[in-house]
Design a protein around this motif. Structure first.
Motif, short mmCIF file in Angstrom:
data_model
loop_
_atom_site.label_atom_id
_atom_site.label_comp_id
_atom_site.label_asym_id
_atom_site.label_seq_id
_atom_site.Cartn_x
_atom_site.Cartn_y
_atom_site.Cartn_z
N THR A 58 -20.10 102.34 61.95
CA THR A 58 -19.90 102.00 60.54
C THR A 58 -20.90 102.72 59.64
O THR A 58 -20.80 102.66 58.43
N ASP A 59 -21.87 103.40 60.24
CA ASP A 59 -22.87 104.17 59.50
C ASP A 59 -22.29 105.55 59.19
O ASP A 59 -21.95 106.29 60.11
N PRO A 60 -22.18 105.92 57.92
CA PRO A 60 -21.58 107.23 57.60
C PRO A 60 -22.40 108.41 58.10
O PRO A 60 -21.87 109.54 58.18
N ASP A 61 -23.65 108.19 58.46
CA ASP A 61 -24.49 109.26 58.98
C ASP A 61 -24.55 109.29 60.50
O ASP A 61 -25.33 110.04 61.08
N ILE A 62 -23.72 108.47 61.15
CA ILE A 62 -23.55 108.53 62.60
C ILE A 62 -22.08 108.76 62.90
O ILE A 62 -21.23 107.92 62.61
N HIS A 63 -21.77 109.91 63.45
CA HIS A 63 -20.40 110.24 63.82
C HIS A 63 -20.28 110.18 65.35
O HIS A 63 -21.08 110.80 66.05
N THR A 64 -19.32 109.45 65.86
CA THR A 64 -19.16 109.30 67.30
C THR A 64 -17.95 110.07 67.80
O THR A 64 -16.93 110.19 67.11
N VAL A 65 -18.09 110.61 69.01
CA VAL A 65 -17.00 111.35 69.65
C VAL A 65 -16.88 110.84 71.08
O VAL A 65 -17.82 111.00 71.88
N ALA A 66 -15.77 110.23 71.43
CA ALA A 66 -15.56 109.73 72.78
C ALA A 66 -14.95 110.82 73.66
O ALA A 66 -14.02 111.51 73.24
N GLY A 67 -15.49 110.97 74.87
CA GLY A 67 -14.94 111.96 75.79
C GLY A 67 -15.86 112.22 76.96
O GLY A 67 -17.03 111.83 76.96
N ASP A 68 -15.32 112.89 77.95
CA ASP A 68 -16.06 113.27 79.16
C ASP A 68 -16.81 114.57 78.88
O ASP A 68 -16.19 115.63 78.72
N ILE A 69 -18.14 114.51 78.83
CA ILE A 69 -18.94 115.67 78.46
C ILE A 69 -18.86 116.78 79.50
O ILE A 69 -19.19 117.94 79.21
N GLY A 70 -18.39 116.46 80.70
CA GLY A 70 -18.22 117.48 81.72
C GLY A 70 -17.02 118.38 81.48
O GLY A 70 -16.88 119.42 82.13
N GLU A 71 -16.17 118.02 80.52
CA GLU A 71 -14.99 118.80 80.19
C GLU A 71 -15.26 119.72 78.99
O GLU A 71 -15.78 119.25 77.97
N PRO A 72 -14.91 120.98 79.08
CA PRO A 72 -15.18 121.89 77.97
C PRO A 72 -14.52 121.47 76.67
O PRO A 72 -15.06 121.70 75.59
N GLU A 73 -13.36 120.80 76.76
CA GLU A 73 -12.67 120.36 75.54
C GLU A 73 -13.50 119.34 74.77
O GLU A 73 -13.49 119.32 73.54
#
Length: 236
Positions: free
Chosen positions: A43-58
Protein backbone atom coordinates in the motif's frame (compact mmCIF):
# COMPACT_ATOMS: atom_id res chain seq x y z
CA UNK A 1 7.77 10.06 -12.13
CA UNK A 2 10.49 11.39 -9.82
CA UNK A 3 14.06 10.12 -9.78
CA UNK A 4 15.21 12.29 -6.87
CA UNK A 5 15.26 9.40 -4.38
CA UNK A 6 17.56 6.40 -4.52
CA UNK A 7 16.01 3.19 -5.80
CA UNK A 8 16.91 -0.24 -4.43
CA UNK A 9 15.86 -3.66 -5.73
CA UNK A 10 15.73 -6.42 -3.10
CA UNK A 11 15.18 -10.10 -3.94
CA UNK A 12 13.76 -12.64 -1.50
CA UNK A 13 11.97 -9.70 0.08
CA UNK A 14 8.75 -11.18 1.50
CA UNK A 15 10.10 -12.30 4.89
CA UNK A 16 13.19 -12.70 7.05
CA UNK A 17 16.30 -10.83 5.94
CA UNK A 18 14.66 -9.41 2.83
CA UNK A 19 11.72 -7.97 4.73
CA UNK A 20 14.15 -6.47 7.26
CA UNK A 21 16.07 -4.77 4.45
CA UNK A 22 12.88 -3.37 2.94
CA UNK A 23 12.01 -1.78 6.29
CA UNK A 24 15.52 -0.45 6.90
CA UNK A 25 15.88 1.18 3.49
CA UNK A 26 12.34 2.54 3.48
CA UNK A 27 13.12 4.31 6.78
CA UNK A 28 16.03 5.97 4.96
CA UNK A 29 13.71 7.25 2.23
CA UNK A 30 14.67 4.84 -0.51
CA UNK A 31 12.18 3.77 -3.12
CA UNK A 32 12.04 -0.01 -3.20
CA UNK A 33 11.29 -2.75 -5.69
CA UNK A 34 10.75 -5.92 -3.67
CA UNK A 35 10.43 -9.35 -5.23
CA UNK A 36 9.84 -12.95 -4.15
CA UNK A 37 7.59 -15.83 -5.10
CA UNK A 38 4.98 -15.04 -2.48
CA UNK A 39 5.24 -11.27 -2.04
CA UNK A 40 1.99 -9.33 -1.71
CA UNK A 41 1.14 -5.90 -3.15
CA UNK A 42 2.18 -2.93 -1.01
CA UNK A 43 0.00 0.00 0.00
CA UNK A 44 3.10 2.23 0.14
CA UNK A 45 3.49 4.05 -3.21
CA UNK A 46 7.27 3.96 -2.78
CA UNK A 47 7.36 0.16 -2.46
CA UNK A 48 6.62 -1.73 -5.66
CA UNK A 49 6.33 -5.52 -5.40
CA UNK A 50 6.88 -8.11 -8.11
CA UNK A 51 5.89 -11.74 -7.50
CA UNK A 52 7.85 -14.43 -9.30
CA UNK A 53 10.59 -17.05 -9.26
CA UNK A 54 13.89 -15.13 -9.33
CA UNK A 55 15.61 -18.16 -10.85
CA UNK A 56 13.66 -17.55 -14.07
CA UNK A 57 15.00 -14.96 -16.52
CA UNK A 58 11.46 -13.69 -17.19
CA UNK A 59 11.11 -12.68 -13.54
CA UNK A 60 14.41 -10.79 -13.59
CA UNK A 61 13.37 -8.99 -16.77
CA UNK A 62 10.04 -8.01 -15.25
CA UNK A 63 11.61 -6.74 -12.02
CA UNK A 64 14.07 -4.50 -13.84
CA UNK A 65 11.52 -3.32 -16.38
CA UNK A 66 9.00 -2.38 -13.68
CA UNK A 67 11.68 -0.71 -11.53
CA UNK A 68 12.58 1.55 -14.43
CA UNK A 69 9.01 2.29 -15.48
CA UNK A 70 7.92 3.00 -11.89
CA UNK A 71 10.95 4.84 -10.48
CA UNK A 72 13.18 5.69 -13.44
CA UNK A 73 16.49 4.25 -12.22
CA UNK A 74 18.22 1.51 -10.21
CA UNK A 75 20.87 2.57 -7.72
CA UNK A 76 21.29 -0.63 -5.70
CA UNK A 77 20.53 -4.31 -6.14
CA UNK A 78 20.55 -6.68 -3.17
CA UNK A 79 20.72 -10.34 -4.16
CA UNK A 80 19.17 -11.72 -1.00
CA UNK A 81 17.09 -14.61 -2.36
CA UNK A 82 18.56 -17.95 -1.40
CA UNK A 83 17.69 -21.42 -0.17
CA UNK A 84 19.55 -23.71 2.20
CA UNK A 85 19.03 -27.46 2.27
CA UNK A 86 20.88 -29.23 5.09
CA UNK A 87 21.42 -32.85 4.05
CA UNK A 88 24.37 -35.23 4.02
CA UNK A 89 26.13 -34.84 0.67
CA UNK A 90 25.09 -38.28 -0.60
CA UNK A 91 21.44 -37.64 0.32
CA UNK A 92 21.00 -34.65 -1.99
CA UNK A 93 18.65 -35.37 -4.88
CA UNK A 94 18.87 -34.05 -8.41
CA UNK A 95 15.86 -31.86 -7.55
CA UNK A 96 17.65 -30.42 -4.48
CA UNK A 97 20.67 -29.61 -6.63
CA UNK A 98 18.58 -27.99 -9.35
CA UNK A 99 16.54 -25.93 -6.87
CA UNK A 100 19.58 -24.57 -5.02
CA UNK A 101 21.39 -23.67 -8.23
CA UNK A 102 18.27 -22.04 -9.66
CA UNK A 103 17.67 -19.69 -6.74
CA UNK A 104 21.22 -19.10 -5.50
CA UNK A 105 23.02 -18.81 -8.85
CA UNK A 106 20.45 -18.21 -11.59
CA UNK A 107 18.70 -15.81 -9.21
CA UNK A 108 21.94 -13.84 -9.01
CA UNK A 109 23.00 -14.05 -12.65
CA UNK A 110 19.95 -12.92 -14.60
CA UNK A 111 18.93 -9.92 -12.50
CA UNK A 112 22.49 -8.75 -11.81
CA UNK A 113 23.33 -8.75 -15.50
CA UNK A 114 20.30 -6.59 -16.26
CA UNK A 115 20.81 -4.28 -13.28
CA UNK A 116 24.48 -3.64 -14.05
CA UNK A 117 23.60 -2.83 -17.66
CA UNK A 118 21.31 -0.05 -16.36
CA UNK A 119 23.88 1.11 -13.80
CA UNK A 120 26.44 1.47 -16.60
CA UNK A 121 24.11 3.90 -18.38
CA UNK A 122 23.89 5.97 -15.18
CA UNK A 123 27.61 5.74 -14.44
CA UNK A 124 26.90 4.59 -10.89
CA UNK A 125 25.42 1.71 -8.92
CA UNK A 126 25.94 -0.87 -6.21
CA UNK A 127 25.33 -4.61 -5.98
CA UNK A 128 25.27 -6.48 -2.66
CA UNK A 129 25.22 -10.28 -2.53
CA UNK A 130 24.05 -12.10 0.61
CA UNK A 131 26.18 -15.21 1.08
CA UNK A 132 27.06 -17.29 4.19
CA UNK A 133 29.98 -17.69 6.57
CA UNK A 134 29.68 -21.46 6.16
CA UNK A 135 31.70 -20.87 2.98
CA UNK A 136 34.70 -19.87 5.11
CA UNK A 137 34.08 -22.03 8.16
CA UNK A 138 32.19 -25.30 7.78
CA UNK A 139 30.56 -26.58 10.97
CA UNK A 140 30.48 -30.22 12.02
CA UNK A 141 26.85 -31.32 12.15
CA UNK A 142 25.67 -28.62 9.73
CA UNK A 143 25.95 -30.21 6.26
CA UNK A 144 26.24 -27.36 3.80
CA UNK A 145 27.89 -28.46 0.56
CA UNK A 146 25.29 -26.96 -1.77
CA UNK A 147 25.26 -23.69 0.17
CA UNK A 148 29.05 -23.50 0.04
CA UNK A 149 29.12 -24.46 -3.64
CA UNK A 150 26.72 -21.69 -4.63
CA UNK A 151 27.35 -18.95 -2.07
CA UNK A 152 31.10 -19.51 -2.33
CA UNK A 153 30.70 -18.85 -6.03
CA UNK A 154 28.94 -15.57 -5.21
CA UNK A 155 31.82 -14.52 -2.95
CA UNK A 156 34.22 -15.09 -5.84
CA UNK A 157 31.91 -13.34 -8.31
CA UNK A 158 31.66 -10.37 -5.94
CA UNK A 159 35.38 -9.73 -6.16
CA UNK A 160 35.52 -10.37 -9.89
CA UNK A 161 32.68 -7.97 -10.66
CA UNK A 162 34.07 -5.36 -8.28
CA UNK A 163 37.29 -5.23 -10.25
CA UNK A 164 35.60 -5.40 -13.66
CA UNK A 165 33.38 -2.41 -12.91
CA UNK A 166 35.50 -0.39 -10.47
CA UNK A 167 36.34 2.31 -13.01
CA UNK A 168 32.75 2.53 -14.24
CA UNK A 169 31.27 3.81 -10.99
CA UNK A 170 29.73 0.48 -9.95
CA UNK A 171 30.61 -1.15 -6.64
CA UNK A 172 30.01 -4.81 -5.75
CA UNK A 173 30.12 -6.17 -2.20
CA UNK A 174 28.80 -9.09 -0.17
CA UNK A 175 27.46 -9.64 3.33
CA UNK A 176 28.31 -13.04 4.78
CA UNK A 177 25.94 -13.82 7.68
CA UNK A 178 26.16 -16.33 10.44
CA UNK A 179 22.92 -17.94 11.63
CA UNK A 180 20.24 -15.29 11.97
CA UNK A 181 16.92 -15.36 13.82
CA UNK A 182 14.50 -15.70 10.94
CA UNK A 183 11.23 -17.64 10.54
CA UNK A 184 13.19 -20.63 9.20
CA UNK A 185 14.62 -21.28 12.69
CA UNK A 186 12.13 -22.24 15.41
CA UNK A 187 12.65 -20.59 18.80
CA UNK A 188 13.40 -23.97 20.34
CA UNK A 189 16.55 -24.14 18.18
CA UNK A 190 17.95 -20.72 19.09
CA UNK A 191 20.09 -21.78 22.05
CA UNK A 192 21.80 -24.61 20.18
CA UNK A 193 22.29 -22.52 17.05
CA UNK A 194 23.56 -19.62 19.10
CA UNK A 195 26.27 -21.82 20.58
CA UNK A 196 27.68 -22.37 17.09
CA UNK A 197 28.96 -18.76 17.20
CA UNK A 198 31.90 -17.59 19.34
CA UNK A 199 29.75 -14.78 20.78
CA UNK A 200 27.27 -17.42 22.01
CA UNK A 201 24.11 -16.22 20.32
CA UNK A 202 22.43 -15.90 16.93
CA UNK A 203 22.31 -12.69 14.96
CA UNK A 204 19.26 -10.49 14.44
CA UNK A 205 17.70 -9.59 11.10
CA UNK A 206 18.60 -5.96 11.67
CA UNK A 207 22.30 -6.89 12.02
CA UNK A 208 22.27 -7.91 8.37
CA UNK A 209 20.04 -5.05 7.21
CA UNK A 210 22.35 -2.48 8.81
CA UNK A 211 25.40 -4.13 7.26
CA UNK A 212 23.84 -3.65 3.84
CA UNK A 213 22.93 -0.07 4.73
CA UNK A 214 26.57 0.54 5.73
CA UNK A 215 27.93 -0.89 2.48
CA UNK A 216 25.49 1.14 0.41
CA UNK A 217 26.87 4.33 1.90
CA UNK A 218 30.53 3.26 1.95
CA UNK A 219 31.68 4.78 -1.35
CA UNK A 220 35.31 3.65 -0.97
CA UNK A 221 34.40 0.00 -0.30
CA UNK A 222 34.15 -2.49 -3.13
CA UNK A 223 35.03 -6.17 -3.48
CA UNK A 224 34.43 -6.62 0.25
CA UNK A 225 33.01 -9.77 1.89
CA UNK A 226 31.65 -8.35 5.14
CA UNK A 227 31.23 -11.10 7.74
CA UNK A 228 28.36 -10.49 10.13
CA UNK A 229 28.56 -13.80 11.93
CA UNK A 230 29.37 -13.44 15.61
CA UNK A 231 33.00 -14.41 14.97
CA UNK A 232 32.09 -17.64 13.21
CA UNK A 233 34.45 -17.15 10.28
CA UNK A 234 37.36 -16.24 12.57
CA UNK A 235 37.39 -19.64 14.27
CA UNK A 236 36.27 -21.54 17.33
Amino acid sequence: MSISKKVIVITGASQGLGDGMVKAFRELGYRIVATSRSIKPSTDPDIHTVAGDIGEPETAQRVIREALSRFGRIDTLVNNAGIFIAKPFTAYTAEDYANVLSVNLNGFFYITQLAIAEMEKQGSGHVVNITTSLVDHAIDGVPSVLASLTKGGLNAATKSLAIEYAKRGIRVNAVSPGIIKTPMHGEETHAALGNLHPVGHMGEIDDIAQAVVYLDGAKFVTGEILHVDGGQSAGH
